[in-house]
Design a protein around this motif. Structure first.
Motif, PDB file in Angstrom:
ATOM      1  N   ALA A   7      -5.278   4.362  38.221  1.00  0.00           N
ATOM      2  CA  ALA A   7      -5.063   3.119  37.482  1.00  0.00           C
ATOM      3  C   ALA A   7      -3.690   3.146  36.807  1.00  0.00           C
ATOM      4  CB  ALA A   7      -6.163   2.920  36.449  1.00  0.00           C
ATOM      5  N   LEU A   8      -3.376   4.274  36.176  1.00  0.00           N
ATOM      6  CA  LEU A   8      -2.080   4.415  35.509  1.00  0.00           C
ATOM      7  C   LEU A   8      -0.936   4.289  36.517  1.00  0.00           C
ATOM      8  CD1 LEU A   8      -2.899   7.354  33.067  1.00  0.00           C
ATOM      9  CD2 LEU A   8      -2.163   5.053  32.388  1.00  0.00           C
ATOM     10  N   GLU A   9      -1.099   4.941  37.657  1.00  0.00           N
ATOM     11  CA  GLU A   9      -0.073   4.870  38.698  1.00  0.00           C
ATOM     12  C   GLU A   9       0.144   3.426  39.149  1.00  0.00           C
ATOM     13  OE1 GLU A   9      -0.045   5.867  43.408  1.00  0.00           O
ATOM     14  OE2 GLU A   9      -0.955   7.400  42.133  1.00  0.00           O
ATOM     15  N   THR A  10      -0.947   2.684  39.270  1.00  0.00           N
ATOM     16  CA  THR A  10      -0.850   1.284  39.700  1.00  0.00           C
ATOM     17  C   THR A  10      -0.194   0.423  38.628  1.00  0.00           C
ATOM     18  OG1 THR A  10      -2.882   1.620  40.978  1.00  0.00           O
ATOM     19  CG2 THR A  10      -2.169  -0.646  40.630  1.00  0.00           C
ATOM     20  N   TYR A  11      -0.588   0.645  37.374  1.00  0.00           N
ATOM     21  CA  TYR A  11       0.045  -0.102  36.284  1.00  0.00           C
ATOM     22  C   TYR A  11       1.551   0.148  36.273  1.00  0.00           C
ATOM     23  CZ  TYR A  11      -4.360  -1.503  34.016  1.00  0.00           C
ATOM     24  OH  TYR A  11      -5.557  -2.081  33.725  1.00  0.00           O
ATOM     25  N   ASN A  12       1.959   1.389  36.500  1.00  0.00           N
ATOM     26  CA  ASN A  12       3.384   1.719  36.515  1.00  0.00           C
ATOM     27  C   ASN A  12       4.108   1.004  37.660  1.00  0.00           C
ATOM     28  OD1 ASN A  12       3.307   3.372  34.257  1.00  0.00           O
ATOM     29  ND2 ASN A  12       2.776   5.205  35.432  1.00  0.00           N
ATOM     30  N   ARG A  13       3.454   0.915  38.822  1.00  0.00           N
ATOM     31  CA  ARG A  13       4.055   0.196  39.962  1.00  0.00           C
ATOM     32  C   ARG A  13       4.264  -1.275  39.616  1.00  0.00           C
ATOM     33  NH1 ARG A  13      -0.177   1.429  44.530  1.00  0.00           N
ATOM     34  NH2 ARG A  13       0.972  -0.188  45.675  1.00  0.00           N
ATOM     35  N   VAL A  14       3.274  -1.866  38.949  1.00  0.00           N
ATOM     36  CA  VAL A  14       3.373  -3.290  38.577  1.00  0.00           C
ATOM     37  C   VAL A  14       4.502  -3.476  37.570  1.00  0.00           C
ATOM     38  CG1 VAL A  14       2.186  -5.242  37.519  1.00  0.00           C
ATOM     39  CG2 VAL A  14       0.922  -3.703  39.026  1.00  0.00           C
ATOM     40  N   GLU A  15       4.547  -2.592  36.589  1.00  0.00           N
ATOM     41  CA  GLU A  15       5.603  -2.688  35.569  1.00  0.00           C
ATOM     42  C   GLU A  15       6.990  -2.546  36.193  1.00  0.00           C
ATOM     43  OE1 GLU A  15       4.253  -1.505  31.097  1.00  0.00           O
ATOM     44  OE2 GLU A  15       4.774   0.153  32.440  1.00  0.00           O
ATOM     45  N   LYS A  16       7.113  -1.630  37.128  1.00  0.00           N
ATOM     46  CA  LYS A  16       8.406  -1.407  37.786  1.00  0.00           C
ATOM     47  C   LYS A  16       8.852  -2.653  38.549  1.00  0.00           C
ATOM     48  CE  LYS A  16      10.790   1.932  40.755  1.00  0.00           C
ATOM     49  NZ  LYS A  16      10.634   3.150  41.584  1.00  0.00           N
ATOM     50  N   ALA A  17       7.868  -3.325  39.154  1.00  0.00           N
ATOM     51  CA  ALA A  17       8.197  -4.506  39.956  1.00  0.00           C
ATOM     52  C   ALA A  17       8.377  -5.761  39.110  1.00  0.00           C
ATOM     53  CB  ALA A  17       7.103  -4.739  40.994  1.00  0.00           C
ATOM     54  N   LEU A  18       7.559  -5.905  38.072  1.00  0.00           N
ATOM     55  CA  LEU A  18       7.538  -7.176  37.332  1.00  0.00           C
ATOM     56  C   LEU A  18       8.063  -7.075  35.905  1.00  0.00           C
ATOM     57  CD1 LEU A  18       4.020  -8.469  38.473  1.00  0.00           C
ATOM     58  CD2 LEU A  18       6.251  -8.890  39.529  1.00  0.00           C
ATOM     59  N   GLY A  19       8.330  -5.866  35.435  1.00  0.00           N
ATOM     60  CA  GLY A  19       8.821  -5.715  34.069  1.00  0.00           C
ATOM     61  C   GLY A  19       7.694  -5.445  33.096  1.00  0.00           C
ATOM     62  N   LEU A  20       8.051  -5.238  31.827  1.00  0.00           N
ATOM     63  CA  LEU A  20       7.072  -4.893  30.796  1.00  0.00           C
ATOM     64  C   LEU A  20       6.078  -6.022  30.600  1.00  0.00           C
ATOM     65  CD1 LEU A  20       6.551  -2.583  28.668  1.00  0.00           C
ATOM     66  CD2 LEU A  20       7.613  -4.123  27.017  1.00  0.00           C
ATOM     67  N   ASN A  21       4.790  -5.632  30.489  1.00  0.00           N
ATOM     68  CA  ASN A  21       3.723  -6.600  30.257  1.00  0.00           C
ATOM     69  C   ASN A  21       2.841  -6.063  29.134  1.00  0.00           C
ATOM     70  OD1 ASN A  21       0.727  -7.352  30.740  1.00  0.00           O
ATOM     71  ND2 ASN A  21       1.848  -8.935  31.866  1.00  0.00           N
ATOM     72  N   GLU A  22       2.667  -6.863  28.111  1.00  0.00           N
ATOM     73  CA  GLU A  22       1.969  -6.397  26.913  1.00  0.00           C
ATOM     74  C   GLU A  22       0.543  -5.939  27.222  1.00  0.00           C
ATOM     75  OE1 GLU A  22       0.679  -8.177  22.546  1.00  0.00           O
ATOM     76  OE2 GLU A  22       2.391  -9.047  23.612  1.00  0.00           O
ATOM     77  N   GLU A  23      -0.178  -6.699  28.018  1.00  0.00           N
ATOM     78  CA  GLU A  23      -1.562  -6.341  28.314  1.00  0.00           C
ATOM     79  C   GLU A  23      -1.642  -5.034  29.108  1.00  0.00           C
ATOM     80  OE1 GLU A  23      -5.350  -6.006  28.091  1.00  0.00           O
ATOM     81  OE2 GLU A  23      -4.232  -7.508  26.957  1.00  0.00           O
ATOM     82  N   ILE A  24      -0.694  -4.862  30.044  1.00  0.00           N
ATOM     83  CA  ILE A  24      -0.674  -3.607  30.816  1.00  0.00           C
ATOM     84  C   ILE A  24      -0.403  -2.433  29.886  1.00  0.00           C
ATOM     85  CG2 ILE A  24       0.676  -2.297  32.508  1.00  0.00           C
ATOM     86  CD1 ILE A  24       0.939  -4.832  34.149  1.00  0.00           C
ATOM     87  N   THR A  25       0.529  -2.618  28.974  1.00  0.00           N
ATOM     88  CA  THR A  25       0.854  -1.549  28.024  1.00  0.00           C
ATOM     89  C   THR A  25      -0.382  -1.171  27.203  1.00  0.00           C
ATOM     90  OG1 THR A  25       3.131  -2.326  27.878  1.00  0.00           O
ATOM     91  CG2 THR A  25       2.357  -0.894  26.103  1.00  0.00           C
ATOM     92  N   ARG A  26      -1.128  -2.182  26.761  1.00  0.00           N
ATOM     93  CA  ARG A  26      -2.324  -1.900  25.960  1.00  0.00           C
ATOM     94  C   ARG A  26      -3.387  -1.181  26.795  1.00  0.00           C
ATOM     95  NH1 ARG A  26      -1.249  -4.376  21.385  1.00  0.00           N
ATOM     96  NH2 ARG A  26      -0.196  -6.396  21.365  1.00  0.00           N
ATOM     97  N   GLN A  27      -3.509  -1.585  28.063  1.00  0.00           N
ATOM     98  CA  GLN A  27      -4.476  -0.914  28.936  1.00  0.00           C
ATOM     99  C   GLN A  27      -4.099   0.559  29.125  1.00  0.00           C
ATOM    100  OE1 GLN A  27      -7.310  -1.694  29.650  1.00  0.00           O
ATOM    101  NE2 GLN A  27      -7.613  -3.529  30.861  1.00  0.00           N
ATOM    102  N   LYS A  28      -2.814   0.802  29.311  1.00  0.00           N
ATOM    103  CA  LYS A  28      -2.357   2.182  29.470  1.00  0.00           C
ATOM    104  C   LYS A  28      -2.636   2.991  28.201  1.00  0.00           C
ATOM    105  CE  LYS A  28       1.759   2.696  31.458  1.00  0.00           C
ATOM    106  NZ  LYS A  28       3.181   2.389  31.734  1.00  0.00           N
ATOM    107  N   GLN A  29      -2.422   2.356  27.059  1.00  0.00           N
ATOM    108  CA  GLN A  29      -2.722   3.030  25.793  1.00  0.00           C
ATOM    109  C   GLN A  29      -4.195   3.440  25.726  1.00  0.00           C
ATOM    110  OE1 GLN A  29      -1.365   0.156  22.842  1.00  0.00           O
ATOM    111  NE2 GLN A  29       0.168   1.611  22.149  1.00  0.00           N
ATOM    112  N   ARG A  30      -5.068   2.505  26.119  1.00  0.00           N
ATOM    113  CA  ARG A  30      -6.504   2.799  26.073  1.00  0.00           C
ATOM    114  C   ARG A  30      -6.855   3.991  26.961  1.00  0.00           C
ATOM    115  NH1 ARG A  30      -6.845  -3.090  26.870  1.00  0.00           N
ATOM    116  NH2 ARG A  30      -6.982  -4.053  24.802  1.00  0.00           N
ATOM    117  N   ILE A  31      -6.241   4.022  28.145  1.00  0.00           N
ATOM    118  CA  ILE A  31      -6.517   5.133  29.067  1.00  0.00           C
ATOM    119  C   ILE A  31      -6.034   6.451  28.464  1.00  0.00           C
ATOM    120  CG2 ILE A  31      -6.018   6.106  31.337  1.00  0.00           C
ATOM    121  CD1 ILE A  31      -5.705   3.188  32.344  1.00  0.00           C
TER     122      ILE A  31
END
Length: 578
Positions: free
Chosen positions: A159-183
């Motif tokens: 999940a973390l790896e996928t979130y990082n791929r999305v961030e790399k492609a689309l830029g910082l996203n607040e909800e993704i950052t919060r999800q990563k924090q939870r993990i």
């Protein structure tokens, strides 16, 4: 086109006219009709989907598939209709065939993946999403959904790896950052979670809210010293930030530095630009953060008192202080503040509920009656308020009014589902038993009591009152004896219950037994024994032939304030009047 051009230039022979030219070959009539029928079936199916009638929609799509078994769009739509009706298993073959027919159609992919997730077939759903992401960078937004599936599948690192791929492609996203924090927090990787918080701060360096969030994260993980730095950074951006001062106050309180803690909170409460309601919310937040130590409670109480004094016309400030007073057992003071809060702003149900509860606990019947009437003007559909009003009228011996209010309460609580409301319904029926007895409607009184005993056969209020009233009526004396016996077996030292049981025995002419229980009632509380018990004791002694002792008890009853209609006659004549 050269051939078509030469045909145009060829002279037309009258005896053998050439066919009209067309860019496409003419479509046979039957084929045109068939295509129109197919389009109509699909359109009708979609109309039913839009009106939330998936079963009717499915019928149209099935008809279309009979004509065109390989129509991918119809299979996709049929799968959607089946999913809407909860038939996931049946939907999958349709969705799968649609996907296999057009694997590049992302909607077919997504539907099939959704169906797999519903069946917890996560690995298959993951493969579909991975294919989707590989097809185009435009599909990268679906990485968020893929990451969620990885989490369902207990693959947090994927999940973390996928979130990082999305961030790399689309830029910082607040909800993704919060999800990563939870993990990271779940993995106990606090530093990683803090790094994510730092990303948000860096993204919006002028926004103190992200610094506050980071500080709360640090405090929740016992990193108070680090949190102080974040809070100080927030205060540099916004010196009057209330939440930052509250959090600092909590950190200093935990460290035992009450001077610094109080200084931070005083800064908030001294701020004239903060409205009273916000201050009350801040104080509530601080109380929620604080432990239950005596010092913390006293500190919170002092702050609440200052707030209430500074804002005497703010209902929330009075309410905040009242709540704290209740927690510390100061019910009378709290009751007065709830009454003040209700006067300032009667629109809050909880204020009236707390006020009526304290009126009852403090036995302030007159206040309970007045306050419940006011509460009902604002909240006429609240069964609890009708119960409070009925209870007050019952105590005041206003039996018809009590019946009316309690019946209204019973009607409003008829569909009670929670344990609390079911308990209240028992109390309503118990009071109705008393109220109907008060107006002489014994049938309805007995019915109300029996309703309580059906669900709660050991209800002491009902066992006592019901058996006593039956004894006074000299009715159903076996039932009365059963109930009063149960009472004294469970409460062998209760003067009231011993007296009730004794009086049931008395009416049954079992005088010797009655004497035994009345003597127990007197012995249970010699100094506080009621006049009623003493008068009953005298009546029993008279029936047993001990007339002098009977008169002695009657006189004691008179001294205790008992003033029954016949007591003076008994004392004057030395005879029993009933």
């Amino acid at each position: 086109m050269g051939t078509m051009a030469s045909l145009v230039l060829t002279p037309v022979q009258a005896q053998n006219p050439a066919p009209p030219l067309s860019l496409t070959a003419p479509v046979p009539v039957d084929e045109t009709r068939a295509r129109l029928e197919e389009e109509t079936l699909f359109a009708d199916g979609m109309k039913f989907m839009m009106t939330d009638e998936p079963t009717k929609a499915l019928a149209q799509f099935e008809k279309l598939l009979q004509k065109k078994p390989n129509n991918a769009a119809a299979r996709y739509a049929a799968a959607q209709a089946l999913m809407k009706t909860g038939k996931v298993v049946e939907a999958i073959p349709y969705a799968l065939k649609a996907y296999e027919a057009e694997k590049t159609n992302k909607y077919y992919n997504l539907l099939l993946a959704e169906l797999y997730v519903k069946q917890k077939r996560y690995a298959e759903a993951e493969r579909l999403y991975e294919d989707l992401l590989k097809q185009s960078t435009e599909n990268m937004e679906y990485g968020v959904e893929l990451a969620a599936i990885y989490l369902f599948d207990e693959k947090p690192d994927k999940a973390l790896e996928t979130y990082n791929r999305v961030e790399k492609a689309l830029g910082l996203n607040e909800e993704i950052t919060r999800q990563k924090q939870r993990i990271y927090l779940k993995q106990n990787k606090i530093d990683k979670a803090v790094e994510e918080a730092e990303k948000l701060v860096a993204y919006e360096p002028g926004d103190p809210d992200y610094l506050l969030e980071g500080a709360e994260l640090l405090m929740a993980n016992d990193r108070d010293d680090q949190a102080i730095g974040w809070l100080e950074r927030a205060l540099k951006l916004s010196p009057e930030l209330p939440q930052a001062h509250v959090l600092l106050a909590e950190i200093y309180r935990k460290k035992g530095d009450m001077t610094r803690a109080r200084k931070e909170l005083d800064f908030v409460f001294a701020n004239p630009n903060l409205e009273a309601g916000l201050k009350a919310r801040i104080l509530s937040s601080y109380v929620g953060l604080s432990d239950n130590s005596a010092n913390a409670q006293q500190d919170a109480l002092k702050l609440a008192q200052e707030l209430a004094k500074a804002h005497p016309n703010d209902a929330r400030s009075q309410l905040m202080l009242a709540d704290l007073l209740v927690q510390q057992g100061k019910k009378a003071e709290a009751r007065d503040l709830y009454a003040k809060a209700a006067q300032l702003d009667g629109s809050t149900y909880e204020i009236w509920g707390a006020l009526l509860q304290l009126d009852g606990e403090l036995n302030q019947v007159d206040s309970l009656l007045v306050h419940s009437q006011k509460a009902l003007e604002l909240f006429p559909n609240q069964g609890l308020f009708w119960y409070s009003n009925g209870t007050a009228n019952l105590y005041k011996r206003k039996y018809p009014e009590a019946v009316e209010s309690l019946e209204e309460s019973r009607k409003l609580l008829a569909n009670a589902t929670t344990a609390e409301l079911e308990s209240l319904m028992k109390a309503v029926n118990a009071q109705l038993g008393d109220a109907y007895n008060g107006i002489g409607d014994h049938a309805k009184s007995d019915e109300a009591y029996e309703l309580v005993l059906k669900d709660d056969p050991r209800n002491e209020h009902v066992l006592n009152n019901y058996s006593y009233f039956l004894s006074l009526r000299k009715d159903k004396l076996d039932r009365a004896l059963t109930m009063s016996t149960m009472l004294v077996e469970r409460n062998p030292n209760s003067p009231t219950y011993l007296d009730t049981h004794a009086w049931v025995l008395y009416v049954r002419k079992e005088y010797a037994k009655a004497r035994t229980f009345l003597e127990k009632a007197v012995a249970a509380d010699p100094n506080g024994v009621s006049g009623t018990i003493l008068e009953h004791y005298g009546d029993v002694l008279f029936q047993l032939g001990e007339k002098d002792k009977a008169v002695e008890q009657w006189k004691k009853a008179k001294q205790k304030g008992e003033n029954s209609q016949q007591l003076d006659k008994k004392i004057a004549s030395g005879k029993l009047y009933e």
